[in-house]
Design a protein around this motif. Structure first.
Motif, PDB file in Angstrom:
ATOM      1  N   GLN A  85       0.883  -1.163   0.000  1.00  0.00           N
ATOM      2  CA  GLN A  85       0.000   0.000   0.000  1.00  0.00           C
ATOM      3  C   GLN A  85       0.919   1.211   0.000  1.00  0.00           C
ATOM      4  OE1 GLN A  85      -2.695  -2.056   3.273  1.00  0.00           O
ATOM      5  NE2 GLN A  85      -3.712  -0.209   2.497  1.00  0.00           N
ATOM      6  N   GLU A 102      -9.472   7.013  -3.756  1.00  0.00           N
ATOM      7  CA  GLU A 102      -8.879   5.781  -4.277  1.00  0.00           C
ATOM      8  C   GLU A 102      -7.707   5.406  -3.388  1.00  0.00           C
ATOM      9  OE1 GLU A 102      -6.639   5.670  -8.055  1.00  0.00           O
ATOM     10  OE2 GLU A 102      -7.779   3.850  -8.527  1.00  0.00           O
ATOM     11  N   LYS A 138      -4.740   2.769  -2.939  1.00  0.00           N
ATOM     12  CA  LYS A 138      -4.039   1.845  -3.818  1.00  0.00           C
ATOM     13  C   LYS A 138      -3.540   0.598  -3.088  1.00  0.00           C
ATOM     14  CE  LYS A 138      -2.502   5.074  -7.370  1.00  0.00           C
ATOM     15  NZ  LYS A 138      -3.505   6.092  -7.081  1.00  0.00           N
ATOM     16  N   ASN A 158      -1.247  -2.934  -4.328  1.00  0.00           N
ATOM     17  CA  ASN A 158      -0.614  -3.801  -5.307  1.00  0.00           C
ATOM     18  C   ASN A 158      -0.140  -5.066  -4.609  1.00  0.00           C
ATOM     19  OD1 ASN A 158      -0.029  -0.835  -6.479  1.00  0.00           O
ATOM     20  ND2 ASN A 158      -0.170  -2.338  -8.137  1.00  0.00           N
ATOM     21  N   SER A 173      -3.226  -5.390  -9.131  1.00  0.00           N
ATOM     22  CA  SER A 173      -3.722  -4.341  -8.238  1.00  0.00           C
ATOM     23  C   SER A 173      -5.135  -4.659  -7.783  1.00  0.00           C
ATOM     24  CB  SER A 173      -3.685  -2.985  -8.935  1.00  0.00           C
ATOM     25  OG  SER A 173      -4.618  -2.938  -9.993  1.00  0.00           O
ATOM     26  N   HIS A 180      -7.283  -1.872  -6.136  1.00  0.00           N
ATOM     27  CA  HIS A 180      -7.493  -0.547  -5.562  1.00  0.00           C
ATOM     28  C   HIS A 180      -8.924  -0.398  -5.048  1.00  0.00           C
ATOM     29  CE1 HIS A 180      -3.650   0.106  -7.203  1.00  0.00           C
ATOM     30  NE2 HIS A 180      -3.984   0.578  -8.387  1.00  0.00           N
TER      31      HIS A 180
END
Lengths: 112, 111
Positions: free
Chosen positions: A6, A20, A22, A24, A69, A71
């Motif tokens: 993150q 948003e 994030k 991954n 991802s 998100h």
């Protein structure tokens, strides 16, 4: 071994603005992905889970396998969304025995 | 329906001592897992028990051990405590190994 990243430790947005957060991940197999939320002085709780494809409290998350991802998004932030958000992964093939791998979390602050 | 309860809520121990933390799983859940959350970090998986057997373990040394009882409650034992063991310890229970319900945690301080 799997990993969840993150990139934002802290995210501050104004009420009504889009959000948003994030996430991954790195994992060679098929992962099950989650978002957990921890409101102030409350326990960690499940916000949403990829496999159920639900929208909880207006939040959605799409799994992008090409970009690895997951998100978390919300079109209009509300003050009650202020909390700590954790993205987590569990290897689907392990039957859950590998436990959840968490990211370090993003502290979301919604300003009035 | 009761949730996951952990005891004690706070604990202070001296380096080298041993500690036992307890967890009662949510009704109907047969899987319990334990996590360590250091300050500013996400929770880290310690191990998981399913029907009284350990069926998964993270990257923690053997001095971290556990038990699960027939009523699916669980204990986490840590021997030879080190200063770095200071953390929030979370217990989570599940019925299907994917939808975990977390307890409020035990805050352990090692001095």
């Amino acid at each position: 071994a799997q990993r969840v990243t993150q990139p934002e430790k802290l995210l501050s947005v104004f009420k009504g603005a889009p959000v948003e957060l994030k996430c991954n991940y790195s994992y060679s197999g098929s992962p099950e992905l989650f978002w957990y939320v921890q409101y102030s002085r409350q326990r960690l709780q499940l916000l949403l889970r990829h496999i159920s494809r639900e929208s909880i409290k207006g939040f959605t998350a799409d799994l992008n396998k090409g970009e690895t991802s997951f998100h978390l998004k919300k079109p209009f932030a509300q003050e009650e969304d202020s909390a700590m958000y954790y993205c987590a992964l569990i290897p689907y093939s392990g039957g859950g025995a590998d436990g959840l791998t968490f990211g370090k979390g993003t502290h979301l602050i919604i300003q009035p | 329906e009761t949730g996951v309860t952990q005891s004690p809520t706070h604990l202070i121990k001296t380096r080298g001592q041993q500690v036992t933390l307890r967890c009662s799983s949510q009704s109907g859940h047969n899987t319990v897992s334990w996590y360590q959350q250091a300050l500013g970090q996400g929770p880290q998986f310690i191990f998981q028990y399913y029907r009284e057997e350990e069926n998964g373990r993270g990257n923690f040394p053997p001095r971290f051990s556990g038990l699960q009882f027939p009523n699916y409650s669980s204990e986490l034992n840590v021997n030879a405590l080190e200063l770095d063991d200071s953390a929030l310890y979370l217990c989570a229970s599940s019925q299907d190994s994917y939808g975990y319900t977390f307890g409020s945690g035990t805050r352990l301080t090692v001095v």
